[in-house]
Design a protein around this motif. Structure first.
Motif, PDB file in Angstrom:
ATOM      1  N   UNK A   1      18.031  88.951  55.177  1.00 48.25           N
ATOM      2  CA  UNK A   1      18.979  89.712  56.934  1.00 48.25           C
ATOM      3  C   UNK A   1      19.208  88.405  57.076  1.00 48.25           C
ATOM      4  N   UNK A   2      18.409  87.194  57.254  1.00 50.64           N
ATOM      5  CA  UNK A   2      19.349  85.932  58.283  1.00 50.64           C
ATOM      6  C   UNK A   2      20.557  85.080  56.787  1.00 50.64           C
ATOM      7  N   UNK A   3      20.292  85.211  55.692  1.00 53.33           N
ATOM      8  CA  UNK A   3      21.339  84.834  54.742  1.00 53.33           C
ATOM      9  C   UNK A   3      22.295  85.653  54.849  1.00 53.33           C
ATOM     10  N   UNK A   4      22.708  86.968  55.296  1.00 54.47           N
ATOM     11  CA  UNK A   4      23.606  87.617  55.771  1.00 54.47           C
ATOM     12  C   UNK A   4      24.286  87.795  57.054  1.00 54.47           C
ATOM     13  N   UNK A   5      23.135  86.886  57.988  1.00 53.81           N
ATOM     14  CA  UNK A   5      23.458  86.981  59.523  1.00 53.81           C
ATOM     15  C   UNK A   5      24.373  86.108  59.472  1.00 53.81           C
ATOM     16  N   UNK A   6      24.368  84.693  58.962  1.00 59.58           N
ATOM     17  CA  UNK A   6      25.048  83.689  58.913  1.00 59.58           C
ATOM     18  C   UNK A   6      26.545  83.497  58.449  1.00 59.58           C
ATOM     19  N   UNK A   7      26.470  84.370  56.897  1.00 59.49           N
ATOM     20  CA  UNK A   7      27.580  85.074  56.371  1.00 59.49           C
ATOM     21  C   UNK A   7      28.895  85.491  57.331  1.00 59.49           C
ATOM     22  N   UNK A   8      28.336  86.735  58.106  1.00 57.88           N
ATOM     23  CA  UNK A   8      29.075  86.841  59.036  1.00 57.88           C
ATOM     24  C   UNK A   8      29.802  86.072  60.053  1.00 57.88           C
ATOM     25  N   UNK A   9      28.858  85.441  60.540  1.00 55.33           N
ATOM     26  CA  UNK A   9      29.203  84.551  61.334  1.00 55.33           C
ATOM     27  C   UNK A   9      30.300  83.224  61.249  1.00 55.33           C
ATOM     28  N   UNK A  10      30.012  83.577  59.545  1.00 55.00           N
ATOM     29  CA  UNK A  10      30.727  82.232  59.464  1.00 55.00           C
ATOM     30  C   UNK A  10      31.924  83.036  58.804  1.00 55.00           C
ATOM     31  N   UNK A  11      32.371  84.318  58.792  1.00 51.09           N
ATOM     32  CA  UNK A  11      33.762  84.810  58.076  1.00 51.09           C
ATOM     33  C   UNK A  11      34.002  85.140  59.405  1.00 51.09           C
ATOM     34  N   UNK A  12      33.751  85.453  60.823  1.00 51.01           N
ATOM     35  CA  UNK A  12      33.777  85.527  62.171  1.00 51.01           C
ATOM     36  C   UNK A  12      34.273  83.776  62.060  1.00 51.01           C
ATOM     37  N   UNK A  13      34.020  82.962  62.291  1.00 53.26           N
ATOM     38  CA  UNK A  13      34.681  81.633  62.415  1.00 53.26           C
ATOM     39  C   UNK A  13      36.035  81.380  61.707  1.00 53.26           C
ATOM     40  N   UNK A  14      35.343  81.242  60.717  1.00 53.03           N
ATOM     41  CA  UNK A  14      36.763  81.092  59.282  1.00 53.03           C
ATOM     42  C   UNK A  14      38.056  82.187  59.962  1.00 53.03           C
ATOM     43  N   UNK A  15      37.986  82.795  61.190  1.00 49.10           N
ATOM     44  CA  UNK A  15      38.915  83.944  61.413  1.00 49.10           C
ATOM     45  C   UNK A  15      39.684  83.346  62.544  1.00 49.10           C
ATOM     46  N   UNK A  16      38.573  82.623  63.381  1.00 48.58           N
ATOM     47  CA  UNK A  16      38.807  82.069  64.208  1.00 48.58           C
ATOM     48  C   UNK A  16      39.751  80.173  64.046  1.00 48.58           C
TER      49      UNK A  16
ATOM     50  N   UNK B   1      40.352  78.589  61.138  1.00 48.43           N
ATOM     51  CA  UNK B   1      42.027  78.498  60.480  1.00 48.43           C
ATOM     52  C   UNK B   1      42.670  77.740  61.166  1.00 48.43           C
ATOM     53  N   UNK B   2      42.867  78.084  62.410  1.00 44.94           N
ATOM     54  CA  UNK B   2      43.981  77.554  63.754  1.00 44.94           C
ATOM     55  C   UNK B   2      44.048  76.487  63.301  1.00 44.94           C
ATOM     56  N   UNK B   3      43.201  75.248  63.375  1.00 44.25           N
ATOM     57  CA  UNK B   3      43.638  73.323  62.811  1.00 44.25           C
ATOM     58  C   UNK B   3      43.842  73.293  60.971  1.00 44.25           C
ATOM     59  N   UNK B   4      43.412  74.267  60.058  1.00 41.17           N
ATOM     60  CA  UNK B   4      43.765  73.930  58.905  1.00 41.17           C
ATOM     61  C   UNK B   4      45.147  74.421  58.532  1.00 41.17           C
ATOM     62  N   UNK B   5      45.195  75.508  59.087  1.00 37.57           N
ATOM     63  CA  UNK B   5      46.370  76.360  59.151  1.00 37.57           C
ATOM     64  C   UNK B   5      47.928  75.567  59.439  1.00 37.57           C
ATOM     65  N   UNK B   6      47.677  75.067  60.551  1.00 38.84           N
ATOM     66  CA  UNK B   6      48.139  73.508  61.524  1.00 38.84           C
ATOM     67  C   UNK B   6      48.727  72.621  60.424  1.00 38.84           C
ATOM     68  N   UNK B   7      47.669  72.267  59.801  1.00 37.79           N
ATOM     69  CA  UNK B   7      48.104  70.649  58.766  1.00 37.79           C
ATOM     70  C   UNK B   7      48.494  71.579  57.597  1.00 37.79           C
ATOM     71  N   UNK B   8      48.235  72.604  56.820  1.00 37.85           N
ATOM     72  CA  UNK B   8      48.897  73.119  55.837  1.00 37.85           C
ATOM     73  C   UNK B   8      50.607  73.579  56.130  1.00 37.85           C
ATOM     74  N   UNK B   9      50.743  73.961  57.198  1.00 36.68           N
ATOM     75  CA  UNK B   9      52.073  74.510  57.553  1.00 36.68           C
ATOM     76  C   UNK B   9      51.925  75.695  56.724  1.00 36.68           C
ATOM     77  N   UNK B  10      50.717  77.029  57.086  1.00 40.90           N
ATOM     78  CA  UNK B  10      50.406  77.979  56.541  1.00 40.90           C
ATOM     79  C   UNK B  10      51.421  78.888  57.227  1.00 40.90           C
ATOM     80  N   UNK B  11      51.946  79.885  57.532  1.00 47.18           N
ATOM     81  CA  UNK B  11      52.813  80.531  58.507  1.00 47.18           C
ATOM     82  C   UNK B  11      51.625  82.278  58.293  1.00 47.18           C
ATOM     83  N   UNK B  12      50.071  81.419  59.415  1.00 45.88           N
ATOM     84  CA  UNK B  12      49.421  82.711  59.682  1.00 45.88           C
ATOM     85  C   UNK B  12      49.750  83.211  60.719  1.00 45.88           C
TER      86      UNK B  12
END
Length: 313
Positions: free
Chosen positions: A237-252, A254-265
């Motif tokens: 249960x707590x592991x699923x919670x942190x996985x869900x939060x991590x997935x949501x945080x990765x979506x938002x 990725x701004x800096x990482x996409x800029x560093x690697x020049x990804x057109x995301x």
């Protein structure tokens, strides 16, 4: 169970209504005329008036809010000022790199974090546990963009295994495009794995000494079955919670990482929109990211019902 799902769906609608209201207000509380801010100091009064009409800023606040909500409900987030195309189209064109980057990053983080967290809890106090905990604390404090630059310098510049930036040309194959995502996915995945590792370890420690675990051992079950089938399942249960939060945080996040690697995301698009003051793009991206947050949380809630039947009651 049905009542629980209905309550969560209603909660999703309330959250999105609040987000739509906040996004609407953000543009209206911008110092000065939003249209004048977008066009810059050299814009003429006629150009500003035309843009105000195009953005629907020439009516009363209630009229503007009504038009905005009506458009959002229909999936119309407005027209990009600089790209001269609908916001939904601009976001859709940039969605693929961000989607694959998020999936690969979460996959890398999960593959690393779950085994390390389980073994760290099982061998509590051992050298492995101390090293894993130390590395996790260090990884959690490392900025993903800095780690990305290190990976780029070593694997792309020095070894030449990967491209330094970009997402391949217009006719690039899927394999070539995915090859461009390896380094940014590693940068995000390694940093994200730290939090998942610590939560997995803490959750496993909570259940490894419970009575049902000792009972399973006393029945002669193999140790791997006791740890994985009984202890890990009840720690999910707590592991699923942190996985869900991590997935949501990765979506938002990725701004800096996409800029560093020049990804057109989407992240790179948002950065460009902020620099250009392309408010329709910013508003649309905020709504989409908020909607994905809500959907991810709803999906995690549904997984709770499958993993632990007690949640249904």
């Amino acid at each position: 169970m049905l009542r629980s799902i209905i309550n969560r769906l209603f909660g999703m609608l309330v959250v999105m209504a609040i987000v739509v209201t906040i996004v609407f207000v953000i543009v209206r509380v911008t110092p000065g005329d939003p249209a004048a801010v977008m066009l810059g100091p050299e814009a003429s009064a006629a150009d500003i008036a035309a843009l105000r009409t195009k953005l629907g800023l020439d009516g009363s606040i209630l009229e503007q809010f009504g038009r905005y909500v009506f458009g959002v409900v229909q999936g119309d987030f407005g027209q990009s000022i600089f790209l001269n195309q609908p916001v939904t189209q601009a976001l859709a064109q940039r969605a693929e790199p961000t989607f694959f980057l998020t999936i690969f990053s979460l996959l890398i983080a999960t593959i690393i974090a779950l085994p390390v967290g389980i073994l760290s809890a099982y061998w509590r106090g051992s050298i492995f546990d101390q090293v894993a905990t130390t590395v996790a604390m260090f990884a959690a404090s490392v900025p993903s963009f800095w780690l990305g630059l290190l990976l780029m310098q070593f694997f792309a510049v020095k070894l030449g295994w990967f491209d330094t930036s970009g997402y391949g040309g217009p006719g690039a194959s899927l394999g070539n495009r995915l090859n461009h995502l390896v380094l940014p996915a590693l940068a995000l995945g390694l940093v994200s794995s730290a939090l998942i590792t610590r939560f997995t370890r803490a959750s496993m420690l909570d259940v490894l000494n419970d009575d049902y675990v000792r009972t399973a051992r006393s029945k002669g079950m193999s140790e791997w079955r006791v740890v994985l089938k009984h202890a890990f399942k009840n720690a999910l249960i707590p592991i699923l919670t942190v996985l869900g939060l991590t997935a949501a945080l990765l979506i938002s996040g990725a701004v800096v990482t996409e800029t560093v690697f020049g990804l057109p995301g989407v992240g790179n698009l948002v950065v460009s929109a902020v620099l250009r003051r392309d408010y329709p793009i910013i508003q649309g991206a905020l709504l989409v990211i908020a909607g994905l947050y809500v959907l991810v949380n709803f999906g995690i809630d549904m997984l709770y019902l499958l993993v632990d039947p007690r949640v249904r009651y």
